[in-house]
Design a protein around this motif. Sequence first.
Motif, PDB file in Angstrom:
ATOM      1  N   ILE A  55       0.783  -1.204  -0.024  1.00 16.74           N
ATOM      2  CA  ILE A  55      -0.033   0.026  -0.104  1.00 16.74           C
ATOM      3  C   ILE A  55       0.806   1.112   0.039  1.00 16.74           C
ATOM      4  N   SER A  56       1.952   1.067   0.495  1.00 20.35           N
ATOM      5  CA  SER A  56       3.178   2.238   0.830  1.00 20.35           C
ATOM      6  C   SER A  56       3.389   2.572  -0.635  1.00 20.35           C
ATOM      7  N   ILE A  57       3.623   1.494  -1.391  1.00 19.60           N
ATOM      8  CA  ILE A  57       4.042   1.764  -2.870  1.00 19.60           C
ATOM      9  C   ILE A  57       3.019   2.566  -3.670  1.00 19.60           C
ATOM     10  N   ILE A  69      -2.402   4.827   6.000  1.00 18.82           N
ATOM     11  CA  ILE A  69      -1.903   3.607   5.260  1.00 18.82           C
ATOM     12  C   ILE A  69      -2.034   2.485   6.390  1.00 18.82           C
ATOM     13  N   LYS A  70      -1.892   2.612   7.419  1.00 15.18           N
ATOM     14  CA  LYS A  70      -1.928   1.603   8.560  1.00 15.18           C
ATOM     15  C   LYS A  70      -3.508   1.288   8.753  1.00 15.18           C
ATOM     16  N   VAL A  84      -4.714  -0.843   5.851  1.00 12.58           N
ATOM     17  CA  VAL A  84      -4.255  -2.278   6.172  1.00 12.58           C
ATOM     18  C   VAL A  84      -5.100  -2.921   6.971  1.00 12.58           C
ATOM     19  N   ARG A  85      -5.686  -2.070   8.002  1.00 14.77           N
ATOM     20  CA  ARG A  85      -6.608  -3.029   9.122  1.00 14.77           C
ATOM     21  C   ARG A  85      -7.985  -3.302   8.158  1.00 14.77           C
ATOM     22  N   GLU A  86      -8.477  -2.195   7.385  1.00 10.69           N
ATOM     23  CA  GLU A  86      -9.582  -2.411   6.973  1.00 10.69           C
ATOM     24  C   GLU A  86      -9.459  -3.162   5.893  1.00 10.69           C
TER      25      GLU A  86
END
Length: 458
Positions: A58-60, A71-72, A75-77
């Motif tokens: 996702i960071s890319i 971003i974090k 990731v959780r979602e």
Amino acid sequence: MGKRQKKLSHGLAYLVYRLAETALTIPPMWFCYRTGQLIGLICYCALKRYRNLAEHNISIAFANTKSTHEIKQLVREHFITVGANFVCSAKLTTVSPKKINNYIEYEGLELLQENAEKGVPIIYLACHMGAWEILAQINSPVANVRQSTLYQALSNPYIDAHVLRKRQRTGIKAFDRKDGFNAPMAHLRGGGSLGILVDQNAGYRGVWCPLFGKLASTSNLAPLLAARSGATMFPYFIITLGPSKWKVIVSEPLEVSPDEGIAMTTAKMNLEVEKMITRSPKDWFWLHNRWKTPKTRFLIEKYRRGFCLPPNITIDELQPFNILIIAPRSEDHCKISVQTVRLIAGGRPDAKITVLGNHPEIWGNITEIEKFIERPDHAKAPHADDGSFSDRTFDVAILFDNSKSAVREAKRQGVPHIVGYGNNENDQFIDHKIIQENSPDESAYYNKIAESIGSIMP
């Protein structure tokens, strides 16, 4: 495992699969969705490795548009959404195609209808998004257009046959990739449609094209079939609207121009994939290592299909492929290895070289090197950089110095892929081991490393 044991193992796995499928016929869809969300949340908490992979990917894609906190959160979602869609996808195979329509909405079907009225075959550019299994469980979105899809057979023949039966209940024809592409081509030329997943890493067979600005090996199969059959390619994907509710979306077509090569169409296809993902980032399968570094030949100049950039992206705009080279310790060996560093730097258009070593008077004059970092155990020279690694993450490390301290330095930097000559001290840390045949006093010692990772030798 013998044939008999393997058959028994497949049979038991099939039995468990059918029992789980039968159990899913009992609870309502909303319950399956909520249960899947809980499973996804548990996986998010427990699977650190995959959580880190999703965050890296996702960071890319969104480092320039989302904060670290966002971003974090995504990731959780994502884990929660994947869990919900996984359980619901299994549940949906137990629901009739007619009832499945109660859970989905459509957008853009008029584009397909206009195309069908012209009698032009259709290739669906599909992604691993949302509950993508729905796309194989619904009736053809265009009347009188026969559906088909490419698939890769499952290792368990009993489960594979069962899954195929479920998919074929809507009249969809499944073509196994290993059987070749003559049958899918004939289906397209007969006016049918073909679904192809286009968002997977294609390994050594792909065209290297940007995806969110970072080169990724991409299959050119969909553009190739479209060019040969005259089919129109439509982005075709599914997003999650909420509990037990999804939307199937058809976007504007990507047409193959007779004046452009297949590689350029493939590069443009990746731009369409970006649009699909951006529409609902939580839905794309970020747990797939889409930008994976090839285990051996990560320099791409030898690849038959090479790389291709779409018209709106230049080489300077690509996200860098950061290479850390840990230089030899002696001055003479550094001088011998300079030409090899130049070969490596020319092996990818996105390569950015950082050298960790001594003798800045040698490395400071090499234009192909973006950054030189003095080894921590030596005094800094005026030509050396400030020695900080903090401004970059490395994709690979190449050991010209194969000492234990060198490989430990690469590990300390969190480099995921380390290349070098193996020995008793560092074997366990090196991912791509090269057999030593020459002395470090020879240029062939360093050139063999470059050749093994894909450089073209002079």
